[in-house]
Design a protein around this motif. Sequence first.
Motif, PDB file in Angstrom:
ATOM      1  N   ASP A  11       0.819  -1.217   0.000  1.00 56.54           N
ATOM      2  CA  ASP A  11       0.000   0.000   0.000  1.00 56.54           C
ATOM      3  C   ASP A  11       0.856   1.272   0.000  1.00 56.54           C
ATOM      4  O   ASP A  11       0.487   2.283  -0.613  1.00 56.54           O
ATOM      5  N   SER A  12       2.004   1.219   0.669  1.00 53.66           N
ATOM      6  CA  SER A  12       2.865   2.405   0.732  1.00 53.66           C
ATOM      7  C   SER A  12       3.593   2.659  -0.587  1.00 53.66           C
ATOM      8  O   SER A  12       4.201   3.721  -0.761  1.00 53.66           O
ATOM      9  N   HIS A  13       3.522   1.706  -1.526  1.00 54.90           N
ATOM     10  CA  HIS A  13       4.194   1.868  -2.815  1.00 54.90           C
ATOM     11  C   HIS A  13       3.217   2.049  -3.978  1.00 54.90           C
ATOM     12  O   HIS A  13       3.644   2.144  -5.135  1.00 54.90           O
ATOM     13  N   VAL A  14       1.916   2.118  -3.684  1.00 54.08           N
ATOM     14  CA  VAL A  14       0.929   2.314  -4.740  1.00 54.08           C
ATOM     15  C   VAL A  14       0.924   3.776  -5.184  1.00 54.08           C
ATOM     16  O   VAL A  14       0.741   4.684  -4.369  1.00 54.08           O
ATOM     17  N   VAL A  15       1.147   3.990  -6.480  1.00 55.18           N
ATOM     18  CA  VAL A  15       1.121   5.341  -7.051  1.00 55.18           C
ATOM     19  C   VAL A  15      -0.306   5.708  -7.420  1.00 55.18           C
ATOM     20  O   VAL A  15      -0.816   6.772  -7.041  1.00 55.18           O
ATOM     21  N   THR A  16      -0.949   4.829  -8.161  1.00 59.21           N
ATOM     22  CA  THR A  16      -2.365   4.984  -8.502  1.00 59.21           C
ATOM     23  C   THR A  16      -2.996   3.601  -8.546  1.00 59.21           C
ATOM     24  O   THR A  16      -2.305   2.590  -8.699  1.00 59.21           O
ATOM     25  N   SER A  17      -4.308   3.576  -8.421  1.00 54.56           N
ATOM     26  CA  SER A  17      -5.057   2.322  -8.533  1.00 54.56           C
ATOM     27  C   SER A  17      -6.108   2.457  -9.617  1.00 54.56           C
ATOM     28  O   SER A  17      -6.772   3.499  -9.714  1.00 54.56           O
ATOM     29  N   ILE A  18      -6.230   1.438 -10.419  1.00 57.97           N
ATOM     30  CA  ILE A  18      -7.260   1.415 -11.457  1.00 57.97           C
ATOM     31  C   ILE A  18      -8.483   0.721 -10.871  1.00 57.97           C
ATOM     32  O   ILE A  18      -8.392  -0.415 -10.392  1.00 57.97           O
ATOM     33  N   ASP A  19      -9.593   1.384 -10.883  1.00 50.16           N
ATOM     34  CA  ASP A  19     -10.820   0.836 -10.301  1.00 50.16           C
ATOM     35  C   ASP A  19     -11.165  -0.484 -10.992  1.00 50.16           C
ATOM     36  O   ASP A  19     -11.371  -0.536 -12.209  1.00 50.16           O
ATOM     37  N   GLY A  20     -11.188  -1.550 -10.198  1.00 55.83           N
ATOM     38  CA  GLY A  20     -11.489  -2.863 -10.759  1.00 55.83           C
ATOM     39  C   GLY A  20     -10.328  -3.482 -11.507  1.00 55.83           C
ATOM     40  O   GLY A  20     -10.484  -4.521 -12.151  1.00 55.83           O
ATOM     41  N   GLY A  21      -9.160  -2.840 -11.448  1.00 56.01           N
ATOM     42  CA  GLY A  21      -7.996  -3.334 -12.178  1.00 56.01           C
ATOM     43  C   GLY A  21      -6.757  -3.354 -11.302  1.00 56.01           C
ATOM     44  O   GLY A  21      -6.840  -3.349 -10.063  1.00 56.01           O
ATOM     45  N   ASP A  23      -2.917  -2.243  -9.615  1.00 51.01           N
ATOM     46  CA  ASP A  23      -2.284  -1.067  -9.013  1.00 51.01           C
ATOM     47  C   ASP A  23      -1.037  -0.710  -9.810  1.00 51.01           C
ATOM     48  O   ASP A  23      -0.359  -1.583 -10.358  1.00 51.01           O
ATOM     49  N   GLN A  24      -0.755   0.584  -9.852  1.00 56.77           N
ATOM     50  CA  GLN A  24       0.532   1.039 -10.369  1.00 56.77           C
ATOM     51  C   GLN A  24       1.471   1.096  -9.175  1.00 56.77           C
ATOM     52  O   GLN A  24       1.321   1.920  -8.285  1.00 56.77           O
ATOM     53  N   LEU A  25       2.437   0.185  -9.144  1.00 54.84           N
ATOM     54  CA  LEU A  25       3.289   0.000  -7.984  1.00 54.84           C
ATOM     55  C   LEU A  25       4.687   0.556  -8.234  1.00 54.84           C
ATOM     56  O   LEU A  25       5.330   0.218  -9.237  1.00 54.84           O
ATOM     57  N   PRO A 161      -1.912  -6.660 -10.261  1.00 54.78           N
ATOM     58  CA  PRO A 161      -3.067  -6.889  -9.390  1.00 54.78           C
ATOM     59  C   PRO A 161      -2.573  -7.258  -7.999  1.00 54.78           C
ATOM     60  O   PRO A 161      -1.562  -7.958  -7.861  1.00 54.78           O
ATOM     61  N   LYS A 162      -3.244  -6.796  -6.983  1.00 54.10           N
ATOM     62  CA  LYS A 162      -2.800  -7.082  -5.617  1.00 54.10           C
ATOM     63  C   LYS A 162      -3.180  -8.506  -5.224  1.00 54.10           C
ATOM     64  O   LYS A 162      -4.354  -8.882  -5.274  1.00 54.10           O
ATOM     65  N   PRO A 163      -2.188  -9.317  -4.815  1.00 52.38           N
ATOM     66  CA  PRO A 163      -2.488 -10.697  -4.413  1.00 52.38           C
ATOM     67  C   PRO A 163      -3.226 -10.752  -3.079  1.00 52.38           C
ATOM     68  O   PRO A 163      -3.251  -9.787  -2.309  1.00 52.38           O
ATOM     69  N   LYS A 164      -3.806 -11.911  -2.806  1.00 50.39           N
ATOM     70  CA  LYS A 164      -4.370 -12.186  -1.489  1.00 50.39           C
ATOM     71  C   LYS A 164      -3.221 -12.514  -0.523  1.00 50.39           C
ATOM     72  O   LYS A 164      -2.090 -12.731  -0.953  1.00 50.39           O
ATOM     73  N   THR A 165      -3.518 -12.554   0.745  1.00 46.23           N
ATOM     74  CA  THR A 165      -2.481 -12.818   1.738  1.00 46.23           C
ATOM     75  C   THR A 165      -2.687 -14.166   2.422  1.00 46.23           C
ATOM     76  O   THR A 165      -3.824 -14.583   2.701  1.00 46.23           O
ATOM     77  N   MET A 166      -1.580 -14.824   2.706  1.00 46.92           N
ATOM     78  CA  MET A 166      -1.589 -16.094   3.425  1.00 46.92           C
ATOM     79  C   MET A 166      -0.462 -16.059   4.459  1.00 46.92           C
ATOM     80  O   MET A 166       0.624 -15.552   4.166  1.00 46.92           O
TER      81      MET A 166
END
Length: 462
Positions: A11-21, A23-25, A161-166
């Motif tokens: 989250d601290s490295h996200v520049v922009t997020s595309i709605d439904g798409g 992240d620009q990391l 795309p942001k992965p899920k966490t385990m």
Amino acid sequence: MSKTLFDKIWDSHVVTSIDGGPDQLYIDRHYCHEVTSPQAFDGLRRRGLKVHRPDRTFCTPDHNIPTENQDRPIADQVSRHQIETLTRNATDFSVPFHPLGSPLNGIIHVVGPENGLTLPGMTIVCGDSHTSTHGAFGAVAFGIGTSEVEMVLASQCVLQPKPKTMRITVDGVLSTGVTAKDVALYIIAKMTTGGATGYFVEYAGSVVRAMSMEERMTLCNLSIEMGARGGLVAPDQTTIDYCKGRMFSPSGVEWDKNVSYWNTLRSDEDAVFDREVTFDADDISPRVTYGTNPGMGIAIDDTIPCPTNDSEAKALAYMGLEAGHSVSGTPVDYVFIGSCTNGRIEDFRAFASIVKGRKKADGVTVWIVPGSQAVLKQIKEAGLDRIFEEAGMTVRQPGCSACLAMNPDKVPAGKLCVSTSNRNFEGRQGPGARTVLASPLTAAAAAVTGVITDPRTFLTSK
């Protein structure tokens, strides 16, 4: 809102997020080698672009290089062309480059950490799946494709795309002869090769906290083999002690500032993961694979299970092994210790602990390949090379070597290799070659006996 360690870094490295798409990391560190970068640099040339942050990229050849006679012209035409191309690209685009024989040359996933280029809290990418290795430092590190390599070179960002966490927790204390490699192979066998697909894994528990940085790198390296996007371990004092004083690590006031930040990098106590998995150290023994993917593995003293589908039956036929039989005692033709999984100094010390005072078994070819020039130097300074030479083995020069059939170190068809690398696919070490994945201890036991052998027989006899 409570967050996992992965979420905090991402989250601290996200520049922009595309709605439904995706992240620009933003990417802190980009590693480049000779195989997946040529088309990316050519793409920049076609578009008239420069490398946006050349100081954030680090290039070194590792995959398709010889591990002998590196001071001579490369004989293989494809390899020579790839190395020359990387050299030209690094020069043309003013990117830091470390050629064969230079002090900072070696496997990119070994060189980065040992020189302080890999640090906690970073986002790290490379055109190589085992970039997950760097997650051992509490970094979000993952492999990318060639088009994404170009994207990072041009913008220092990548769309993902942001992965899920385990969270995978391993509690208890490992018994004698059980290594990080065995822990990883055990987890992969339990999770299956697709069990973590779509997830970024955080490793936790008393077993993981007790691991050295080199062991954590081995564990995170193999995250990919269960389908995970990557793996990471929260930084602690072990991490900080490892990073201190390395060539590219911060120093002085900057060091203190970074350490203060690194000490915040942990999952919140009430953070919720998308999936939680727990394992017990008492259930883990030295491991070997018996099939043609890393998930087909068993304890070294177990028998091979019956295949449950055509793919598993095909794998057993390829390996020349039978269900209901033990893998132990299987004749070995080659032993390979090295790769980004087990090519660090601790791995060679472990290998030497069994080899010392013994001789290589007749008919077994042993390839000892350090992961970097620095590791080669450490081997010599510790006198390990003399132990190997007295055993009838020789140390080669750094490179990916027999991890993959992309350089001269190929296992011949039909021959069986006990390998400390990460993959045992059909033809991975050479067309028709058969691969058994194992730890450095198990590889050493095979090297001196000529058959697959439980390393604990040596560790308890000394």
